[in-house]
Design an enzyme around this catalytic site. Structure first.
Site, short mmCIF file in Angstrom:
data_model
loop_
_atom_site.label_atom_id
_atom_site.label_comp_id
_atom_site.label_asym_id
_atom_site.label_seq_id
_atom_site.Cartn_x
_atom_site.Cartn_y
_atom_site.Cartn_z
N GLY A 120 0.87 -1.17 0.00
CA GLY A 120 0.00 0.00 0.00
C GLY A 120 0.91 1.22 0.00
O GLY A 120 1.83 1.32 0.84
N ALA A 121 0.66 2.14 -0.95
CA ALA A 121 1.64 3.21 -1.20
C ALA A 121 2.07 4.00 0.06
O ALA A 121 3.28 4.11 0.32
CB ALA A 121 1.10 4.14 -2.28
N ARG A 177 10.62 -1.75 -4.74
CA ARG A 177 9.45 -1.77 -5.63
C ARG A 177 9.47 -0.50 -6.49
O ARG A 177 9.85 0.57 -5.99
CB ARG A 177 8.14 -1.84 -4.82
CG ARG A 177 8.01 -3.14 -4.02
CD ARG A 177 6.63 -3.31 -3.44
NE ARG A 177 5.66 -3.68 -4.47
CZ ARG A 177 4.35 -3.76 -4.24
NH1 ARG A 177 3.87 -3.46 -3.05
NH2 ARG A 177 3.52 -4.10 -5.21
N ASP A 185 -1.17 4.54 -6.60
CA ASP A 185 0.26 4.33 -6.29
C ASP A 185 1.11 5.44 -6.89
O ASP A 185 2.21 5.71 -6.39
CB ASP A 185 0.70 2.97 -6.79
CG ASP A 185 0.09 1.87 -5.93
OD1 ASP A 185 -1.05 1.47 -6.20
OD2 ASP A 185 0.73 1.48 -4.94
N LYS A 217 -3.56 -0.58 -8.49
CA LYS A 217 -3.54 -2.05 -8.61
C LYS A 217 -4.15 -2.52 -9.93
O LYS A 217 -5.16 -1.98 -10.38
CB LYS A 217 -4.30 -2.64 -7.41
CG LYS A 217 -4.34 -4.15 -7.33
CD LYS A 217 -2.99 -4.82 -7.46
CE LYS A 217 -1.99 -4.34 -6.41
NZ LYS A 217 -0.61 -4.82 -6.72
O1 MRU Z 1 0.80 -4.14 -4.48
P1 MRU Z 1 0.18 -3.36 -3.36
O2 MRU Z 1 -0.66 -4.19 -2.46
O3 MRU Z 1 1.20 -2.52 -2.63
O4 MRU Z 1 -0.79 -2.36 -4.11
C1 MRU Z 1 -1.56 -1.46 -3.35
C2 MRU Z 1 -2.50 -0.68 -4.16
O5 MRU Z 1 -2.52 -0.73 -5.36
C3 MRU Z 1 -3.36 0.29 -3.44
O6 MRU Z 1 -4.58 0.38 -4.08
C4 MRU Z 1 -2.63 1.61 -3.45
O7 MRU Z 1 -1.40 1.53 -2.80
C5 MRU Z 1 -3.36 2.77 -2.98
S1 MRU Z 1 -4.12 2.73 -1.40
C6 MRU Z 1 -3.16 3.15 -0.20
#
Ligand code: MRU
Length: 354
Positions: A51-52, A93, A241, A252
């Site tokens: 999560g970003a 990442r 993100d 995502k």
């Molecule tokens: O691969 P992840 O689980 O880190 O991806 C997270 C997402 O795509 C969330 O939707 C995104 O970070 C925004 S919400 C805080």
């Protein structure tokens, strides 16, 4: 969520980064204590912290762990250690810009405070990481307030991936609106997509919302079109993100499909993200690096083989939704409307003025 997703415990010299291992949820709530930077890098890479905004906070704490043992006695040598370790953490990442934003902020503080003795500089970096975590909590609360203004007449939302407390220092991005709506006695119902391949919606969003007593219905990703056609949802709310200067939004994988579906069904599509998730340096989503992950995540998720070993796969972890599909973007500075080039620029000016 009552558990801090990622936090620092203890003094700068002996403390640890404590985080929830999100890969074990919902089966097991396990806290992991990282004592060196490699463990934090691995936690980021393997999505134990994901999560970003949570990635940003985790990386800031990771950098403190990385340099607290530095034997440098001069600021120059210490800064070189900071740069080297920040570059290492940045390789965990590629897509969530919060990772680079957080590390850049830590690097800047180290440079600006280089007049301090090295032990004081180490303590200053921990203080900065703590400030970033506190700001992230405050930001979530502000986004919830602004986001509520879009929820008039809304009873049911559809969301994707996980944007709750687990994805931030606390509360969440898009889900902070859902939590706040419940607090003020106007609860929203939520349709949560599973979010293949790593199932953040099923494992994390459904878990968080159930724990909070929120009415959540889990659907397969492929059921979203039907749910929209049956007029079961009033709007889509999700996170980001990385958002380019023109509003194109990386989130995502599957987000773009939902945006196109929402447009077809006349459903508003809202992105909820702090300014730390914006990348005003890039003109459009074409420049956003998209993480490609192992095909094993598709063929053998969580150790269960569901496709023949060796089959060719393609596993982009994110996609880019063109700005034209986004009805509004909620930030801690308010609700941004198209044209986004202008409204995003104005938000950055507002931030600089505060
Ligand atoms: O691969 P992840 O689980 O880190 O991806 C997270 C997402 O795509 C969330 O939707 C995104 O970070 C925004 S919400 C805080």
């Amino acid at each position: 969520m009552n558990y801090p997703t990622v936090e620092w415990r203890g003094s700068v010299a002996t403390g640890v980064v404590r985080l929830i291992d999100q890969t074990l949820l919902p089966g097991r709530l396990k806290f992991v204590r990282c004592t060196d930077v490699k463990q934090v890098w691995e936690a980021l890479r393997m999505l134990r912290v994901r999560g970003a905004p949570a990635i940003g906070v985790g990386a800031a704490y990771g950098l403190v762990l990385a340099v607290r043992g530095s034997r440098a006695t001069t600021a120059e040598r210490f800064l070189a250690d900071v740069e080297r370790q920040a570059a290492y953490l940045a390789s965990a990442r590629p897509t969530a810009v919060n990772l680079f934003w957080a590390l850049d902020r830590m690097r800047r503080v180290a440079r600006e405070e280089q007049g301090l003795a090295v032990p004081a500089l180490k303590a200053r970096l921990l203080a900065e990481a703590e400030t970033m975590a506190a700001e992230d909590r405050a930001t979530s609360i502000k986004m919830a307030e602004h986001g509520l203004s879009l929820m008039r007449g809304v009873s049911t939302v559809l969301t994707h991936c996980n944007t709750g407390g687990l994805a931030t220092a606390q509360h969440g991005t898009a889900l902070s609106i859902v939590y706040r709506a419940q607090e003020i006695g106007k609860p929203l119902k939520v349709y949560a997509t599973e979010t293949r391949p790593l199932l953040q919606g099923a494992r994390l969003t459904a878990w968080e919302l159930t724990q909070a007593g929120i009415d959540v219905t889990l659907i397969c990703d492929s059921a979203a079109a039907t749910v929209m056609r049956q007029e079961r949802v009033d709007c889509v709310i999700l996170g980001a993100d990385r958002i380019a200067a023109n509003g194109d939004t990386a989130n995502k994988i599957g987000t773009y499909a939902l945006a196109v579906l929402a447009r077809e069904h006349g459903i508003p599509f809202y992105v909820v993200a702090p300014l730390s998730s914006f990348d005003p340096e890039i003109a459009s989503g074409d420049e956003i690096p998209i993480e490609e992950r192992s095909g094993e995540e598709i063929t053998c998720p969580y150790g269960l083989r569901i496709a023949p070993a060796g089959v060719r796969t393609y596993n982009p972890a994110f996609d880019v939704t063109p700005a034209k599909f986004i009805t509004a973007i909620v930030t801690e500075y308010g609700v941004l409307h198209p044209p986004y080039n202008r409204s995003i620029q104005r938000s950055f000016k507002d931030r600089a003025a505060t």
